[in-house]
Structure formats: C-alpha cells, structure tokens
Design an enzyme around this catalytic site. Structure first.
Site, PDB file in Angstrom:
ATOM      1  N   ALA A 143       0.849  -1.195   0.000  1.00  0.00           N
ATOM      2  CA  ALA A 143       0.000   0.000   0.000  1.00  0.00           C
ATOM      3  C   ALA A 143       0.882   1.241   0.000  1.00  0.00           C
ATOM      4  O   ALA A 143       2.089   1.161   0.215  1.00  0.00           O
ATOM      5  CB  ALA A 143      -0.889  -0.001   1.240  1.00  0.00           C
ATOM      6  N   LYS A 144       0.242   2.355  -0.249  1.00  0.00           N
ATOM      7  CA  LYS A 144       0.936   3.644  -0.318  1.00  0.00           C
ATOM      8  C   LYS A 144       1.810   3.907   0.908  1.00  0.00           C
ATOM      9  O   LYS A 144       2.906   4.431   0.790  1.00  0.00           O
ATOM     10  CB  LYS A 144      -0.110   4.756  -0.411  1.00  0.00           C
ATOM     11  CG  LYS A 144      -0.184   5.338  -1.803  1.00  0.00           C
ATOM     12  CD  LYS A 144      -0.907   6.664  -1.832  1.00  0.00           C
ATOM     13  CE  LYS A 144      -0.466   7.531  -2.989  1.00  0.00           C
ATOM     14  NZ  LYS A 144       0.223   6.890  -4.070  1.00  0.00           N
ATOM     15  N   ARG A 145       1.278   3.522   2.088  1.00  0.00           N
ATOM     16  CA  ARG A 145       2.042   3.815   3.315  1.00  0.00           C
ATOM     17  C   ARG A 145       3.376   3.061   3.364  1.00  0.00           C
ATOM     18  O   ARG A 145       4.216   3.321   4.215  1.00  0.00           O
ATOM     19  CB  ARG A 145       1.213   3.490   4.559  1.00  0.00           C
ATOM     20  CG  ARG A 145       0.865   2.036   4.671  1.00  0.00           C
ATOM     21  CD  ARG A 145       0.096   1.676   5.928  1.00  0.00           C
ATOM     22  NE  ARG A 145      -0.338   0.306   5.839  1.00  0.00           N
ATOM     23  CZ  ARG A 145      -1.419  -0.105   5.191  1.00  0.00           C
ATOM     24  NH1 ARG A 145      -2.198   0.769   4.596  1.00  0.00           N
ATOM     25  NH2 ARG A 145      -1.731  -1.384   5.101  1.00  0.00           N
TER      26      ARG A 145
END
Ligand code: GLU
Length: 317
Positions: free
Chosen positions: A257-259
């Site tokens: 994911a982006k994080r």
C-alpha cells in the site's frame, strides 16, 4: 435485452477480436503500485502471447480520483504496454447493466433486499454457509412484507438492494495457476442500496461485451470468480478462463500500500529510477534478469514458472 441478445452483443464484440481478448481493469482511485503494475504486465503478456486483443477498462463506479486515470494510462504505456480499441468506462455503461438486471428480473432471478449491513452480520447464518454469506432474510417475503420493507427503505432514504436468487451454492472455474477452483455462490448483490450496480455484475457484463475470454487480475479476486462465472452462465454469456496473480506484499507480509513508501512508478522515477529499472524489478520477481520493457517479459517469461506465493516487495528507502 434477452439472454440471447445479451449473448449476441457479446458475440458481436468477440467477432471484432476473433482470437479473444484479455484485459486490465484498474479502478482510478490513485496511482498504480508495483503489484498493480506487475499484474498489468502479466495480463498483457498472457493476452499477447495467445494472440488475444488486450483491452483496458476503467472501473469508475466508485471512488475516482481526479487525474488518476490519465496517470495510470501513462504509467502502463511507460512500461511498454499497448492496448486495443477505446477504453471502456463503467460509468458510461448503465444501460447495459440495466438490461442485464431487466433480463434477470423477467426470469424471477432477483429479489429486493431491505437488510442493513449490520442486520446481515448479526443474523444467524445458515448451517455450512461461508462467513458473511447472506442469510436469506428477504428471499421469500410476502407482498405485504415487501411493502413494509420498501416503506422502511424510504425512511432510510435508500433503495432496496437487488440480490440474485441463487439456485446453486457453488460454482467451478478454471484458473491458469490455481487449477479447478470451486467456490461459494450466494444471493449476491447486483445493485446496491445506493442505486449503483455491483462490481460483480458490471465485470461480467463488461468482459463479455468486450469479447474478453481471459481474465488476469490479482488473486484477492479469485474468490469472486465462481460468483462471476455463474452470473455469466445465467446471462447466457461465455465464462472466461481465469489467471489470478498472487498479490504484492510488504516485508511484514501485508498487502502492499501507499504507506509502504515509494511503491508507485512515479515514486520510483522521483527517486531517480527509470521505467526500465521498474520493469527489471517486475522481471526479477518472475525469475528473469535484465528485462527493460514489458516486451522483454513477453519474450522470455514462462507462465508455468509464476511463483505462487505473494511477491514480497523490498525497496531501498
Ligand atoms: N477494478 C479492480 C481493481 O482495480 C479489478 C477488477 C477485475 O479485474 O475484475 O482491483
């Protein structure tokens, strides 16, 4: 539209690509990360290898981020992918979905559901039903009970959801990697309480209309394939073959994911990596050394050698 004319519509599109078609169907909710890009490359390679057309569909019924579609297309092109025909937008396909709903309604295969999500979760489930399966609450209501349900929906300012009156409890599909997979089919939602057609119906109608007979996507959707294939069969549409690619995960094993940092093509470019280097990462995840564009993967990758476990993406920070 009748089942036969729905099928005829699909056949007409299939006739435009006699060798069949594969596809990639991103949701334009943000930039594609390495896992998405890898799946797109593999979908393209499988299609091109087998002489199929390759189609792009923008799944924009839900969350749309301004500019995301254009960025996704640019990213796919930067890796060396190309595609055939116009991009299809689900937001422009309401008439086709409503025709399928009308067809199923005419055959008494749909029913209105007045349950809230909470009620479904809290209802005692039928024996042997998979967790979260619809307990059948609204399947066989009397006309008076339906009137009550509708009145309640008006109070809640919602539409009743439309569910399939499923007459099977499982369906079998063929997956290139997972083999024969039998999975549950329940009374799935085909139109949601907010009036939006459900993903499962849209996918089936759109794939058939585009002549898609090979569905390559991430394997978090493998469990949806039996429902979708069954729906296709009910609509008189051909069932595609499936090829579900293991997800990309971070070093802790959680879905990428982006994080997780610089996980998109754009992030990598900003850190001074080239698009060719990103393809090289994707190639390396497939056991290939030195791929610089999707065309290299097309030439060299053996689908039988796809690692069956998730791709653990390790990136320099
Ligand atoms: N739009 C879905 C996604 O981006 C893919 C759906 C599909 O390929 O059937 O995850």
């Amino acid at each position: 539209m009748s089942a036969s004319s729905a099928a005829a519509g699909a056949t007409a599109a299939a006739a435009a690509s006699p060798g069949g078609a594969g596809r990639y169907a991103p949701s334009p909710s943000g930039d594609l990360h390495l896992g998405n890009l890898r799946t797109a490359v593999l979908a393209w390679v499988l299609a091109r290898r087998s002489g199929r057309a390759f189609r792009l569909r923008v799944e924009d019924l839900d969350r749309v981020r301004e500019g995301a579609e254009q960025r996704q297309l640019e990213d796919l092109a930067a890796l060396g992918l190309d595609w055939d025909g116009e991009n299809v937008h689900q937001s422009a396909r309401a008439a086709a979905y409503e025709a399928a709903i009308a067809e199923l309604t005419a055959r008494d295969l749909l029913f209105e559901c007045y349950c809230t999500r909470r009620e479904i979760l809290e209802a005692p489930s039928a024996p042997h039903a998979p967790p979260g399966a619809y307990p059948g609450t609204c399947r066989d209501l009397s006309p008076a009970e339906r009137e009550q349900g509708r009145a309640r929906m008006r109070e809640l300012r919602r539409e009743p959801a439309l569910r399939l009156r499923a007459d099977v409890d499982s369906w079998r599909v063929r997956d290139l990697w997972a083999g024969e997979v039998t999975g549950p089919v329940d009374d799935l939602v085909l139109r949601r309480g907010d009036g939006v057609v459900a993903y499962n119906l849209a996918v089936v109608v759109d794939d058939a209309a585009a002549g898609v007979d090979q569905v390559c996507r991430a394997d978090d959707l493998l469990s949806s394939a039996p429902r979708q294939a069954h729906l296709a069969q009910l609509l008189g549409l051909p069932e595609p073959e499936y090829a579900h690619v293991p997800l990309a995960v971070n070093v802790e094993g959680a879905r990428l994911a982006k994080r997780d940092g610089a996980v998109t093509l754009r992030d990598r470019l900003e850190r001074g990596e080239s698009a060719a280097a990103v393809v090289d990462r994707i190639g390396a995840s497939l056991g290939l050394v030195g791929c610089r564009s999707a065309g290299d993967v097309l030439e060299r990758w053996d689908p039988a050698a796809l690692p069956r476990e998730p791709w653990v993406v390790e990136l320099p920070s």
